[in-house]
Design an enzyme around this catalytic site. Structure first.
Site, PDB file in Angstrom:
ATOM      1  N   LEU A   1       0.530  -1.181  -0.161  1.00  0.00           N
ATOM      2  CA  LEU A   1      -0.124  -0.114   0.079  1.00  0.00           C
ATOM      3  C   LEU A   1       0.981   1.158  -0.048  1.00  0.00           C
ATOM      4  O   LEU A   1       0.753   2.488  -0.518  1.00  0.00           O
ATOM      5  CB  LEU A   1      -1.104  -0.199   1.656  1.00  0.00           C
ATOM      6  CG  LEU A   1      -2.160   1.000   1.452  1.00  0.00           C
ATOM      7  CD1 LEU A   1      -3.119   1.097  -0.110  1.00  0.00           C
ATOM      8  CD2 LEU A   1      -2.713   1.309   2.553  1.00  0.00           C
TER       9      LEU A   1
ATOM     10  N   ARG B   1       0.209   3.329  -2.675  1.00  0.00           N
ATOM     11  CA  ARG B   1      -0.678   4.769  -2.803  1.00  0.00           C
ATOM     12  C   ARG B   1       0.474   6.371  -2.889  1.00  0.00           C
ATOM     13  O   ARG B   1       0.097   6.837  -3.229  1.00  0.00           O
ATOM     14  CB  ARG B   1      -0.962   4.406  -1.140  1.00  0.00           C
ATOM     15  CG  ARG B   1      -2.453   6.060  -0.649  1.00  0.00           C
ATOM     16  CD  ARG B   1      -2.254   5.882   1.044  1.00  0.00           C
ATOM     17  NE  ARG B   1      -1.575   5.915   1.792  1.00  0.00           N
ATOM     18  CZ  ARG B   1      -2.105   4.999   3.062  1.00  0.00           C
ATOM     19  NH1 ARG B   1      -3.027   4.633   3.536  1.00  0.00           N
ATOM     20  NH2 ARG B   1      -0.965   4.454   3.801  1.00  0.00           N
TER      21      ARG B   1
ATOM     22  N   VAL C   1     -10.455   6.153  -1.642  1.00  0.00           N
ATOM     23  CA  VAL C   1     -10.252   4.812  -1.366  1.00  0.00           C
ATOM     24  C   VAL C   1      -9.036   4.597  -0.989  1.00  0.00           C
ATOM     25  O   VAL C   1      -7.816   6.006  -0.879  1.00  0.00           O
ATOM     26  CB  VAL C   1     -10.055   4.602  -3.363  1.00  0.00           C
ATOM     27  CG1 VAL C   1     -10.827   4.301  -3.540  1.00  0.00           C
ATOM     28  CG2 VAL C   1      -8.992   5.103  -3.591  1.00  0.00           C
ATOM     29  N   GLU C   2      -8.531   3.005  -0.726  1.00  0.00           N
ATOM     30  CA  GLU C   2      -6.949   3.184  -0.092  1.00  0.00           C
ATOM     31  C   GLU C   2      -6.690   4.519   1.409  1.00  0.00           C
ATOM     32  O   GLU C   2      -5.768   4.692   1.400  1.00  0.00           O
ATOM     33  CB  GLU C   2      -5.258   3.343  -0.960  1.00  0.00           C
ATOM     34  CG  GLU C   2      -5.884   2.378  -1.899  1.00  0.00           C
ATOM     35  CD  GLU C   2      -4.448   2.320  -2.888  1.00  0.00           C
ATOM     36  OE1 GLU C   2      -3.669   2.536  -2.218  1.00  0.00           O
ATOM     37  OE2 GLU C   2      -4.071   2.201  -3.878  1.00  0.00           O
ATOM     38  N   GLY C   3      -7.607   4.492   2.989  1.00  0.00           N
ATOM     39  CA  GLY C   3      -7.645   4.786   2.954  1.00  0.00           C
ATOM     40  C   GLY C   3      -9.128   6.063   2.927  1.00  0.00           C
ATOM     41  O   GLY C   3      -8.426   7.374   2.027  1.00  0.00           O
TER      42      GLY C   3
END
Length: 813
Positions: free
Chosen positions: A375, A379, A501-503
């Protein structure tokens, strides 16, 4: 004499703190000054003896490691352990994942700017540049976003095939497995270019190259798994997805309820195969409806003890072909009028063999750490790239539209309200692209920048949202009517997708950036925590003692540095040469020292409560983030060769960020729960008050002008975006209209002068052109120029309209 001694003593203490003296430096200074004061005070022999003995005891206790640990550090360690907040296994794995890079310098209070400037300049290889210029350019030309998002709700079949056949799914897969083996910078550049054309295409390409089966296999897969899947993934014969998020586990993905039970069962005709029965329910999974290979995160349990008892169970990752009996897949979500494939997947007691675990049985229970490490890199690249690509489109089109579109016989870009929006668009774009490229360079250097990845993900997507909102304002009615001519509407609708997305961004800002950075990037806090968690008592005490001494010296130093640098505004500090940027480096050094101090005091005073003081944590994270964004912006300016023409963009971006840092500091101090600590911090951080101001209107004017005229600055600012040349394309027509408008300015001036004098009296623009030609105000060639310019302007300002049945999506491929 006593006053002079006290002043000298204070000066020495300031110097000791400033240069982070060791404990023996402080003790020596104390001994010297105690004896000087004793002599000057003419103490009696008895008092002198008492003072000497007391001083000897203090020196022995603090200076002799054994005594200090026994009498001082051990007691502080007990208190520290009690106040240390509980760190769950998933939080610990997140902290352990990734690396500390430039964020460590920013936390140090004294960044090494020359080290930053010595990092590699962002450069693509010849093969990567060729792929960007050819395959990526061709793919962009194939994309019709209105057809994709309204008519098909999907990419056309030929586009899917082109993506698969040309290696877009295998950019991060090594060449030995048939992939392109591209750098992170090239991956970022491809995604950014696609995003400037179609978010659907950008997401479709970026997901297989981000957090997903390919990256997990490259890093952790067994040789057998790599040989079996990587080449097929690179060739597009397998379409991957990765299922992590579920209905009850979003940002708190560590609490996933999906589970697997170790058992024996039949598989592929074989009996008594050791494997797992897995049950899951996932949603928001990109590419899931069309995937052939499902990556899955779940918690593994072994109630019957079938595995080695030393196996550490927990979150585990598996790779499952979707034709495995029991896998449910195919339905779609419809996120905000975007057309990329996204949907749920589920399974009930689906049996899979142990060989499906990514990395094999040795990787059981390591899934969360594997995800966190992947990630950090994903990210760092995908979301900043897609956000920046969309922003470059906004820069290019807003600048052109503001010059072409006229109201009250003036280009709308000359109105100060529009100018203000253009300024923010340009300044944000300059800083975002700088952060995107610097972070990609870090990944290519082998870093896994977990804290920095959170910074760029949050700030690039948030600034993209702000830029698109400004772009919508600039375009007005042109932007709110959807259709083939609208190049902004879908971006406006789809912006919140990247925010989630992704947090989710709200949690990334309030929990992750500072919460993780304070522990991960601080030079001593992680060492203290690790010492407190060490089961070996003697080793723990020794480690904690060393970290504690360093931490005390670090805090005292930053207190002195923050105050002194604040008094002089950082002037006098040795920073990289260059009169245009010198003051920025100095101010940022001052802010770094103040940030390091504020972070230490916050952790000391609030302790474990800081985890729950999300607003304080968010503002501290804002300071760290702006420091990083400014660093990236300065690095970009140097890498570009310090072009003088770019100075308005550099100045606006840095002045805006520095002012935001000041506002964030003020927010921390105004809301700090311990008022005495807040007052002390304010005196040290703002010894001469808050003197930074936002960028001036004149500077904003200079930025807006740059966006509205063709040239090297505008080209550098939008480099890497897809720029169609076809005048039938909405963006291509706008580019042509800008050049035509500038080319026709002098001819328009002739016609306008004739109108003012009464020589030309026609009512419409085309009639005026014809009359001006008849009366020999303009030539035949100038007539052709004006007629073409009129047609282009009409094409640019017109919006689409439809018969009612045309607004119903056909879903035809």
């Amino acid at each position: 004499m006593v006053i002079l001694t006290v002043l000298v003593m204070l000066a020495v203490m300031v110097l000791l703190a400033f240069f982070r003296s060791s404990i023996w430096g402080w003790l020596l200074a104390i001994v010297v000054f105690v004896f000087i004061i004793a002599i000057q005070s003419k103490l009696s022999a008895d008092l002198f003896q008492v003072a000497t003995i007391s001083l000897a005891v203090i020196v022995a206790v603090l200076g002799i490691p054994f005594l200090r640990r026994l009498l001082v550090s051990s007691r502080i360690l007990k208190i520290f352990r009690k106040t240390l907040p509980h760190i769950s296994q998933t939080e610990q794995e997140a902290l352990d994942a990734g690396t500390v890079w430039w964020d460590g310098d920013l936390f140090s209070g004294h960044p090494n700017w020359r080290k930053l400037l010595n990092y590699p300049k962002p450069t693509l290889s010849a093969a990567e540049q060729a792929f960007l210029n050819n395959e990526t350019e061709t793919l962009c030309a194939m994309l019709d976003d209105w057809d994709i998002t309204h008519v098909r709700q999907d990419l056309p079949r030929q586009v899917w095939q082109y993506i698969k056949d040309n290696g877009f799914f295998g950019m991060i897969i090594p060449k030995e497995y048939g992939g392109l083996g591209f750098s992170a910078l090239a991956h970022s550049a491809v995604v950014a270019k696609l995003a400037s054309r179609s978010i659907t295409a950008s997401v479709t390409v970026m997901v297989p190259n981000s957090l997903g089966p390919a990256e997990l296999l490259v890093r952790y897969g067994t040789s057998k798994q790599k040989d079996k899947y990587l080449r097929r993934l690179a060739q597009g014969k397998e379409v991957p997805c990765f299922a992590l998020t579920g209905p009850s586990a979003g940002s708190d993905a560590g609490s996933i309820p999906d589970y697997g039970i170790v058992c024996y069962d039949k598989f592929n005709g074989q009996s008594n195969v050791l494997g797992m029965r897995v049950t899951w329910e996932k949603r928001y999974i990109t590419l899931a409806p069309v995937a052939t290979l499902l990556g899955l995160a779940f918690k593994l349990h072994d109630p019957d003890g079938l595995l080695d008892e030393r196996t550490k169970l927990g979150i585990t990752l598996a790779l499952i072909p979707v034709d495995t009996p029991g896998v449910q897949i195919g339905r779609r979500h419809f996120p905000l009028n975007s057309a990329f494939q996204n949907g749920p997947t589920s399974g009930q007691d689906v049996f899979i063999p142990m060989e499906y675990i990514i990395g094999g049985v040795d990787r059981i229970g390591q899934g969360w750490r594997m995800l966190m490490e992947c990630l950090a890199a994903g990210r760092s690249i995908s979301l900043p790239a897609s956000a920046t690509g969309g922003v470059k489109l906004a820069v290019r089109t807003c600048g052109a539209y503001s010059r072409v579109r006229k109201q009250f016989k003036l280009p709308i870009g000359k109105f100060e309200g529009v100018e203000e929006a253009l300024t923010r668009i340009g300044g944000n774009a300059y800083m975002m692209d700088a952060a995107r490229t610097l972070t990609a360079v870090a990944v290519d250097m082998g870093e896994k920048p977990s804290v920095i990845s959170a910074i760029v993900k949050y700030h690039c997507t948030e600034r993209a949202r702000a830029v698109v909102n400004d772009a919508m304002d600039v375009h007005g009615g042109k932007a709110i009517c959807l259709g083939p001519s609208n190049y902004l509407g879908r971006a406006h609708q789809q912006n919140p997708i990247a925010i989630t997305v992704e947090g989710a961004n709200v949690l990334t800002r309030s929990l992750l950036i500072f919460g993780q950075g304070a522990i991960r990037s601080h030079p001593y806090v992680l060492k203290e925590i690790q010492a407190a968690q060490d089961s070996d008592a003697q080793r723990a005490l020794c480690s904690f003692d060393a970290a504690l001494l360093g931490h005390i010296s670090f805090t005292l130093s930053n207190a002195m540095r923050a105050c002194l640098f604040g008094l002089v505004g950082g002037r006098g500090l040795s920073v990289p040469a260059g009169k245009e940027t010198q003051r920025y480096y100095q101010e940022l050094t001052r802010c770094s020292a103040a940030f390091a101090l504020a972070a230490d005091v916050s952790m000391l005073v609030l302790g474990g409560n800081l985890k729950r003081r999300e607003k304080i944590s968010a503002r501290l994270g804002d300071i760290l983030s702006q420091l990083y964004l400014c660093s990236a912006t300065l690095k970009r300016f140097e890498d570009d060769g310090r072009p003088t023409d770019d100075l308005p963009l550099l100045d606006w971006a840095l002045q805006d960020a520095l002012y935001r840092i000041q506002v964030a500091f003020d927010g921390v101090l105004e809301n700090f729960p311990r008022r005495f600590s807040a007052l002390l911090l304010r005196m040290l951080i703002f010894p001469r008050g808050k003197y930074l101001t936002p960028p001036s209107d004149e500077l904003g004017h200079q930025v807006s002008v740059l966006l509205q005229q063709p040239g090297a600055v505008r080209d550098r600012l939008t480099a890497g975006m897809y720029l169609p040349r076809d005048e039938n394309d909405a963006v291509g027509a706008l580019e042509a209209a800008l050049h035509s408008t500038l080319q026709c300015d002098a001819v328009h001036a002739k016609v306008n002068a004739a109108q003012k004098s009464g020589q030309v009296t026609a009512l419409t623009e085309l009639m005026c052109i014809a009359e001006a030609h008849r009366k020999k105000v303009i030539t035949a060639e100038e007539v052709r120029m004006l007629e073409r310019d009129y047609a282009l302007q009409r094409k640019v300002i017109m919006v689409d309209d439809f018969a009612p049945d045309q607004l119903v999506g056909t879903f035809n491929n």
